[in-house]
Scaffold this active site. Structure first.
Site, PDB file in Angstrom:
ATOM      1  N   ASN A   1      -0.242  79.683  85.756  1.00 16.04           N
ATOM      2  CA  ASN A   1      -1.016  78.513  85.957  1.00 16.04           C
ATOM      3  C   ASN A   1       0.012  77.704  86.850  1.00 16.04           C
ATOM      4  O   ASN A   1      -0.689  77.022  87.985  1.00 16.04           O
ATOM      5  CB  ASN A   1      -1.682  77.735  84.938  1.00 16.04           C
ATOM      6  CG  ASN A   1      -0.887  77.175  84.128  1.00 16.04           C
ATOM      7  OD1 ASN A   1       0.303  77.651  83.874  1.00 16.04           O
ATOM      8  ND2 ASN A   1      -1.331  75.978  83.427  1.00 16.04           N
TER       9      ASN A   1
ATOM     10  N   GLU B   1       5.665  76.168  74.619  1.00 15.70           N
ATOM     11  CA  GLU B   1       5.021  75.483  75.199  1.00 15.70           C
ATOM     12  C   GLU B   1       3.578  75.978  75.142  1.00 15.70           C
ATOM     13  O   GLU B   1       3.358  77.106  75.964  1.00 15.70           O
ATOM     14  CB  GLU B   1       5.107  74.686  76.801  1.00 15.70           C
ATOM     15  CG  GLU B   1       6.296  73.895  76.836  1.00 15.70           C
ATOM     16  CD  GLU B   1       6.127  72.788  76.361  1.00 15.70           C
ATOM     17  OE1 GLU B   1       4.938  72.099  75.909  1.00 15.70           O
ATOM     18  OE2 GLU B   1       7.392  72.072  75.899  1.00 15.70           O
TER      19      GLU B   1
ATOM     20  N   CYS C   1      -2.434  73.439  81.183  1.00 12.19           N
ATOM     21  CA  CYS C   1      -2.326  72.997  79.716  1.00 12.19           C
ATOM     22  C   CYS C   1      -2.789  71.514  79.335  1.00 12.19           C
ATOM     23  O   CYS C   1      -3.154  71.311  78.423  1.00 12.19           O
ATOM     24  CB  CYS C   1      -0.669  73.299  79.056  1.00 12.19           C
ATOM     25  SG  CYS C   1      -0.071  74.624  79.830  1.00 12.19           S
TER      26      CYS C   1
ATOM     27  N   GLU D   1      10.404  69.952  77.121  1.00 13.55           N
ATOM     28  CA  GLU D   1      10.999  70.505  78.526  1.00 13.55           C
ATOM     29  C   GLU D   1      10.982  69.326  79.406  1.00 13.55           C
ATOM     30  O   GLU D   1      10.161  68.606  79.234  1.00 13.55           O
ATOM     31  CB  GLU D   1      10.889  71.938  78.912  1.00 13.55           C
ATOM     32  CG  GLU D   1       9.441  72.215  79.091  1.00 13.55           C
ATOM     33  CD  GLU D   1       9.133  73.778  79.573  1.00 13.55           C
ATOM     34  OE1 GLU D   1      10.014  74.408  79.646  1.00 13.55           O
ATOM     35  OE2 GLU D   1       8.055  74.239  79.463  1.00 13.55           O
TER      36      GLU D   1
HETATM   37  C1  SIN Z   1       0.280  72.124  82.778  1.00 16.97           C
HETATM   38  O1  SIN Z   1      -0.342  71.091  82.442  1.00 16.97           O
HETATM   39  O2  SIN Z   1       0.188  73.277  82.662  1.00 16.97           O
HETATM   40  C2  SIN Z   1       1.756  71.846  83.532  1.00 16.97           C
HETATM   41  C3  SIN Z   1       1.945  70.429  83.938  1.00 16.97           C
HETATM   42  C4  SIN Z   1       2.786  70.438  85.359  1.00 16.97           C
HETATM   43  O3  SIN Z   1       3.530  71.294  85.540  1.00 16.97           O
HETATM   44  O4  SIN Z   1       2.710  69.474  86.155  1.00 16.97           O
END
Ligand code: SIN
Length: 495
Positions: free
Chosen positions: A151, A249, A283, A461
């Protein structure tokens, strides 16, 4: 022409003899983006051996020098931003502004980590004895594995790779198979920046082969994994058996609370971006909207009206609000949840696969809203798609109870003009991240990222936490008294 990638082992792009290949495809039109080597267990072991050989020299390279190489990588990511942003969109399906944003997050983090080469702070701590000096220093863990999701196909690999490299580790990197071209181009960027051979290695292939070796081989000292809960649990168990540090995560079921005193126009912009940005495949995506009953009708009406005019389509077209979901598997899973939602909740909007014309070539879903009681499966399980559950509550206390009553605890948000209530929410919400008057998405690289409960296993992280993730602390005692001094036993009498 679709690209063809090999493995990247010991500084060389390599196609092992007799290698089987797999492909990634564009979720907006089904066209092939690239093909990759399906690494065997032997290939993964070669990568680990290469990383082990490269480790001592990289560990002994002064951190500011490592920082110079990272800075060169950050500059190269900046030069390649448009090219890589388009690749992110083609291979994963997020809209082009977000594809560029993915690469910008990479640039930001790699730059930030480059600066860490001149920090990597330890502590100095007083001794209970005279003429004794106590301090801590940070040392790399050794060879580490980075296993990353589709993602954020450049940003999340960089969260792991840049932090591991600046702290002196060597890396074996396995990107998600469906976005492996983005992963390979991340590696190429570090290659161009001058990362020495063997310090960063790329292995593509299935979790069942590549992941299994990375999580069990004793030469890998730490595994950093971002992905789904079930795979994460498996990674944790396998890593635990080999006594590795495992950083996880995992999922989220992130709530946005809208109180009766909220600025509803602001909250509307927030929920559109939070729930339907990246087609809900973050996520941190907002998947539960918890609304005070006094503004429920008005707010849901505003939301349905705006979403009805939301454009879903070609993610490379800058006017598009939402692209396709990332794959056939994603689409199937989300449609299953929509079917479930139709049974256990009230569908307010969407709930269909979009068809006709260009839609037929890709995985396009209508933005979907359910009104539901708290406790239904759609209101508690992670869907990872453009599906929002709206839950009506009577009070702040009920809103917090509902927000917290899920297995996850990644991100959370509240819209209110009451400053006392905002601070109470920071205290009350069980989540690693809380936003006030902003949606649940919007990570910034200089701040720690991670969550509580089933979202992970306690680590964070990015931000300063990135350094913790990839280093061991060594505690050092320097006794310059020229005699044996015994802590807890000697009484340090006045000199
Ligand atoms: C995520 O929410 O999946 C990652 C958040 C980000 O990298 O900004």
């Amino acid at each position: 022409m679709a690209r063809e990638y090999g493995l990247f082992l010991e500084g060389k792009w390599t196609v092992p003899e007799g290698a089987k290949r797999f492909r990634s495809t564009n979720p907006a039109n089904g066209e092939e983006v690239a093909s990759f080597v399906a690494a065997t267990a032997d290939d993964v072991q070669r990568a680990i051996a290469a990383a082990s050989r490269a480790f001592p020299a990289w560990r002994d390279t002064p951190p500011p020098k490592r920082g110079e190489i990272l800075l060169a990588a950050a500059r190269r990511f900046r030069e390649r931003k448009e090219e890589l942003g388009r690749l992110v969109t083609q291979e994963m399906g997020k809209v082009i502004a977000e594809g560029r944003g993915d690469v910008q997050e990479s640039i930001d983090f790699v730059e930030y980590m480059a600066g860490e080469g001149r920090r990597l702070f330890g502590e100095t701590v007083p001794s209970e004895l005279r003429s004794k000096f106590c301090l801590t220093v940070r040392q790399p863990k050794g060879v580490v594995a980075a296993i990353t999701p589709w993602n954020f196909p450049t940003a999340i690999p960089n969260w792991k790779i840049a932090a591991a490299l600046i702290t002196g580790n060597s890396v074996v990197f396995k990107p998600a198979s469906s976005t492996a071209a983005c992963g390979a181009e991340v590696v190429r960027t570090y290659e161009e920046a001058g990362v020495p051979p063997g310090v960063l290695n790329l292995v593509t292939g299935s979790g069942g082969v590549v992941g299994d070796v990375l999580t069990s081989d004793p030469r890998i000292r730490a595994v950093s994994f971002t992905g789904g809960v079930e795979t994460g649990r498996d990674v944790y168990v396998r890593g635990a058996k080999a006594l590795k540090m495992v950083h996880l995560e995992l999922g989220g079921k992130n709530p946005m609370i809208v109180m009766d005193d909220a600025d509803l126009t602001l909250a509307l912009d927030g929920i559109l971006f939070g729930a339907f940005g990246t087609a809900g495949q973050r996520c941190t995506a907002t998947s539960r909207l918890i609304v005070h009953e006094k503004v429920h009708e008005a707010f849901v009406g505003m939301l349905v009206d705006r979403l009805g005019r939301f454009s879903v389509g070609d993610p490379l077209d800058p006017r598009t609000g939402m692209g396709p979901v990332a794959s056939a598997d994603q689409e199937r899973k989300i449609l299953d949840y929509i079917a479930l939602g139709r049974k256990e909740a009230k569908l307010r909007l969407g709930g269909t696969k979009l068809t006709g014309g260009a839609y037929d070539r890709g995985f396009f879903l209508a933005p979907t809203i359910f009104e539901t009681e708290h406790g239904t499966r759609i209101s508690k399980e992670e869907i990872f798609g453009p599906v929002l559950s709206v839950i009506r509550v009577k009070s702040y206390e009920e809103a917090v109870r509902v927000a917290n009553d899920v297995d996850y605890g990644l991100s959370s948000s509240i819209y209110t003009r009451d400053v006392d209530r905002a601070f109470r929410a920071i205290h009350d919400l069980e989540a690693g991240i809380t936003y006030i008057n902003a949606p649940t998405i919007g990570a910034e690289v200089q701040l720690p990222f991670g969550g509580v409960k089933n979202t992970g296993n306690g680590g964070r992280e990015a931000g300063s936490a990135a350094i913790e993730e990839f280093t061991e602390i060594k505690t050092v005692f320097v006794d310059f008294s020229s005699k044996l001094q015994k802590a807890q036993i000697d009484d340090p009498a006045p000199a």
